[in-house]
Design a protein around this motif. Sequence first.
Motif, PDB file in Angstrom:
ATOM      1  N   ARG A  49       0.844  -1.205   0.000  1.00 38.68           N
ATOM      2  CA  ARG A  49       0.000   0.000   0.000  1.00 38.68           C
ATOM      3  C   ARG A  49       0.877   1.251   0.000  1.00 38.68           C
ATOM      4  O   ARG A  49       0.577   2.241  -0.691  1.00 38.68           O
ATOM      5  CB  ARG A  49      -0.897  -0.034   1.245  1.00 38.68           C
ATOM      6  N   LEU A  50       1.963   1.210   0.745  1.00 34.53           N
ATOM      7  CA  LEU A  50       2.916   2.320   0.744  1.00 34.53           C
ATOM      8  C   LEU A  50       3.524   2.515  -0.638  1.00 34.53           C
ATOM      9  O   LEU A  50       3.645   3.643  -1.128  1.00 34.53           O
ATOM     10  CB  LEU A  50       4.028   2.041   1.754  1.00 34.53           C
ATOM     11  N   LEU A  51       3.935   1.405  -1.265  1.00 34.13           N
ATOM     12  CA  LEU A  51       4.551   1.504  -2.593  1.00 34.13           C
ATOM     13  C   LEU A  51       3.588   2.113  -3.609  1.00 34.13           C
ATOM     14  O   LEU A  51       3.998   2.890  -4.475  1.00 34.13           O
ATOM     15  CB  LEU A  51       5.002   0.120  -3.078  1.00 34.13           C
ATOM     16  N   ILE A  52       2.314   1.728  -3.512  1.00 28.06           N
ATOM     17  CA  ILE A  52       1.317   2.274  -4.436  1.00 28.06           C
ATOM     18  C   ILE A  52       1.268   3.790  -4.321  1.00 28.06           C
ATOM     19  O   ILE A  52       1.282   4.503  -5.337  1.00 28.06           O
ATOM     20  CB  ILE A  52      -0.069   1.655  -4.152  1.00 28.06           C
ATOM     21  N   GLU A  53       1.204   4.299  -3.088  1.00 23.70           N
ATOM     22  CA  GLU A  53       1.140   5.755  -2.888  1.00 23.70           C
ATOM     23  C   GLU A  53       2.424   6.430  -3.364  1.00 23.70           C
ATOM     24  O   GLU A  53       2.375   7.516  -3.969  1.00 23.70           O
ATOM     25  CB  GLU A  53       0.880   6.082  -1.416  1.00 23.70           C
ATOM     26  N   LEU A  54       3.561   5.815  -3.121  1.00 24.82           N
ATOM     27  CA  LEU A  54       4.838   6.407  -3.548  1.00 24.82           C
ATOM     28  C   LEU A  54       4.953   6.437  -5.065  1.00 24.82           C
ATOM     29  O   LEU A  54       5.431   7.419  -5.645  1.00 24.82           O
ATOM     30  CB  LEU A  54       6.011   5.618  -2.950  1.00 24.82           C
ATOM     31  N   HIS A  55       4.520   5.366  -5.730  1.00 25.44           N
ATOM     32  CA  HIS A  55       4.589   5.341  -7.192  1.00 25.44           C
ATOM     33  C   HIS A  55       3.579   6.298  -7.824  1.00 25.44           C
ATOM     34  O   HIS A  55       3.818   6.808  -8.923  1.00 25.44           O
ATOM     35  CB  HIS A  55       4.343   3.910  -7.699  1.00 25.44           C
ATOM     36  N   ASP A  56       2.469   6.534  -7.121  1.00 30.12           N
ATOM     37  CA  ASP A  56       1.447   7.443  -7.648  1.00 30.12           C
ATOM     38  C   ASP A  56       1.729   8.893  -7.294  1.00 30.12           C
ATOM     39  O   ASP A  56       0.947   9.780  -7.640  1.00 30.12           O
ATOM     40  CB  ASP A  56       0.077   7.019  -7.102  1.00 30.12           C
ATOM     41  N   GLY A  57       2.825   9.139  -6.585  1.00 23.93           N
ATOM     42  CA  GLY A  57       3.189  10.509  -6.230  1.00 23.93           C
ATOM     43  C   GLY A  57       2.418  11.074  -5.055  1.00 23.93           C
ATOM     44  O   GLY A  57       2.486  12.275  -4.777  1.00 23.93           O
ATOM     45  N   ASN A  61      18.975  -0.317  -3.505  1.00 19.34           N
ATOM     46  CA  ASN A  61      18.397   0.796  -2.748  1.00 19.34           C
ATOM     47  C   ASN A  61      19.356   1.340  -1.710  1.00 19.34           C
ATOM     48  O   ASN A  61      19.395   2.549  -1.460  1.00 19.34           O
ATOM     49  CB  ASN A  61      17.103   0.334  -2.066  1.00 19.34           C
ATOM     50  N   ILE A  62      20.132   0.464  -1.094  1.00 24.66           N
ATOM     51  CA  ILE A  62      21.110   0.910  -0.098  1.00 24.66           C
ATOM     52  C   ILE A  62      22.156   1.807  -0.742  1.00 24.66           C
ATOM     53  O   ILE A  62      22.509   2.869  -0.216  1.00 24.66           O
ATOM     54  CB  ILE A  62      21.760  -0.303   0.592  1.00 24.66           C
ATOM     55  N   LEU A  63      22.661   1.414  -1.916  1.00 23.53           N
ATOM     56  CA  LEU A  63      23.651   2.232  -2.636  1.00 23.53           C
ATOM     57  C   LEU A  63      23.058   3.580  -3.038  1.00 23.53           C
ATOM     58  O   LEU A  63      23.693   4.629  -2.882  1.00 23.53           O
ATOM     59  CB  LEU A  63      24.152   1.485  -3.868  1.00 23.53           C
ATOM     60  N   GLU A 123      12.510  -0.573  -7.016  1.00 17.75           N
ATOM     61  CA  GLU A 123      12.281   0.843  -7.308  1.00 17.75           C
ATOM     62  C   GLU A 123      11.191   1.371  -6.368  1.00 17.75           C
ATOM     63  O   GLU A 123      10.026   1.445  -6.739  1.00 17.75           O
ATOM     64  CB  GLU A 123      11.866   0.987  -8.772  1.00 17.75           C
ATOM     65  N   ILE A 124      11.571   1.752  -5.168  1.00 17.28           N
ATOM     66  CA  ILE A 124      10.602   2.206  -4.166  1.00 17.28           C
ATOM     67  C   ILE A 124       9.869   3.457  -4.653  1.00 17.28           C
ATOM     68  O   ILE A 124       8.652   3.572  -4.537  1.00 17.28           O
ATOM     69  CB  ILE A 124      11.304   2.507  -2.823  1.00 17.28           C
ATOM     70  N   ILE A 125      10.623   4.393  -5.196  1.00 11.56           N
ATOM     71  CA  ILE A 125      10.077   5.563  -5.885  1.00 11.56           C
ATOM     72  C   ILE A 125      10.605   5.495  -7.309  1.00 11.56           C
ATOM     73  O   ILE A 125      11.797   5.242  -7.507  1.00 11.56           O
ATOM     74  CB  ILE A 125      10.518   6.874  -5.208  1.00 11.56           C
ATOM     75  N   PRO A 126       9.768   5.691  -8.322  1.00 12.80           N
ATOM     76  CA  PRO A 126      10.262   5.608  -9.704  1.00 12.80           C
ATOM     77  C   PRO A 126      11.485   6.500  -9.909  1.00 12.80           C
ATOM     78  O   PRO A 126      11.527   7.647  -9.451  1.00 12.80           O
ATOM     79  CB  PRO A 126       9.059   6.099 -10.530  1.00 12.80           C
ATOM     80  N   TYR A 127      12.480   5.955 -10.599  1.00  8.03           N
ATOM     81  CA  TYR A 127      13.751   6.678 -10.759  1.00  8.03           C
ATOM     82  C   TYR A 127      13.577   7.996 -11.497  1.00  8.03           C
ATOM     83  O   TYR A 127      14.301   8.959 -11.234  1.00  8.03           O
ATOM     84  CB  TYR A 127      14.751   5.804 -11.511  1.00  8.03           C
TER      85      TYR A 127
END
Length: 492
Positions: A296-304, A376-378, A461-465
């Motif tokens: 659910r978090l990823l959905i919101e992050l990808h949708d801005g 993601n760590i890098l 890709e937690i937030i789209p690059y």
Amino acid sequence: MKYLIPLLKKIEPGIALQLEGECARLYELIQSGVIKSDNDACELLFDGVRKSKKFSELKVRLIQQLVQIVIQHPWIYRSSLQEAFIDSWKSLVAIKILLAKGHKVGSIDIILRALRQARKYDFHRIAVELCIELQHHFFVIENNERKGKYYEKILAREKIKAEAEEQVRIESAKLFFEHNKTRFHSKQYILDLRKKLDFLKTHFQHDSVHINLYLWNLEVLYAYLQHDYSHVIDICVSAIEFMESRKMDRTAGFRYKLAPAQLILGQYDEARDNIRQAIARVKKEEYSWSVFTYYRLLIELHDGEYEQAFRLFQAANGAPQISRALKVQWRIVKAYMAFLIRSGYIREHEGRSPHYRQIISEIPPYSQDKQGNNINILILQLLLNLGHNNDVLIDRAEAIRKYMQRHMRSRELVRARTFLEMLLTIPRYQFHYEAVIRHTHKKQKLLLSKPLRMTQNQDIEIIPYTELWKMVLHILSKHSSRYRGRNRVSRR
């Protein structure tokens, strides 16, 4: 104790009061962290000789008491299917006891009820055992050939289904074992999976819940490996509809698999609706709740929707099961939240933002893992230091290049590789905003030409690059003049 300790830690103190004698003491010592192994238990609980034998006997008693607690108390949430499974096995055990005591005729009604339940829920092994008893009873006790043959036919069908389920389960275990050994898979593995799946799919003819579950999971796995996310959605929707038509609450696993496919294809509203339904069907104590919350978090992050993502993060952050189930991923999400706050994309947060050094210290050091966390760590090591400690970007640049050459050659990682190369352009051109824009233009076009659905799974890709890069340029534009001339680096 390797397997018993995790089980004992799940038992609530109130329920644990039913443990008796030394079992109760063993439970208390495990919960307090004093006992962590068999050797610890032997030394603390027993004196003198034959410690191992005494402890083995204690473990047997403990297991017997645990079996009763698990069966009699829903201390872990049980679905209707699980309740039916327990009831079917208890009925079978009762029937075996009655038959052993000579109550053959008196047990028939119990057997018939248990058989109806076993067939309703596709418990084929239990149905086989019950049909054997009925076939024997009507042939031998009642001399009823018609009923004897009737249950013999049912027995034959249930045997075929039971053997099919066993074969599908064994082959599925081996295929998932091979899949879990690495994140990126060879063409040969994908080809072998397709061949095996085509062979196993013949068992769809049995229309059995448990057989279908294994086969659908394999089909979803293959579709994901082929990046055929539309097919993933079709399979999951079919599976959910089938389960709901049978009134069985086994849809959570397919909603979990459905969400990433919808997310990758940009179907954010559908993904939200799916996740809401999934969360409504699970208890907060379950592992599934943690996974659904994460998606659910990823959905919101990808949708801005960064503010909404932050509110969800705050609501779930205190839940202990999150840190247990998704320890590394949750720390990574927390670090991205800190970056969003710092970039000005999240404003509705209470109190002071944590210092960037504190956030960096919470990110685990990267190592050669199979979960994609290293990428993601890098990225976070570069993002969180940008504007605070630019020397880190300079110092880390060569090490990251070497890591990319060794571990990021796969075509699946073209987006991640391109984005890291763009980030490394920043120290290479001395944090000069216009120079960075100029020398990353082609890479930006490459990133846009390789959408997420053509490359790796979204959990990297937690937030789209493409959106992250806009944030990076925003930070760079504000501080570019401060960087010029201050950091002199090689342009290799």
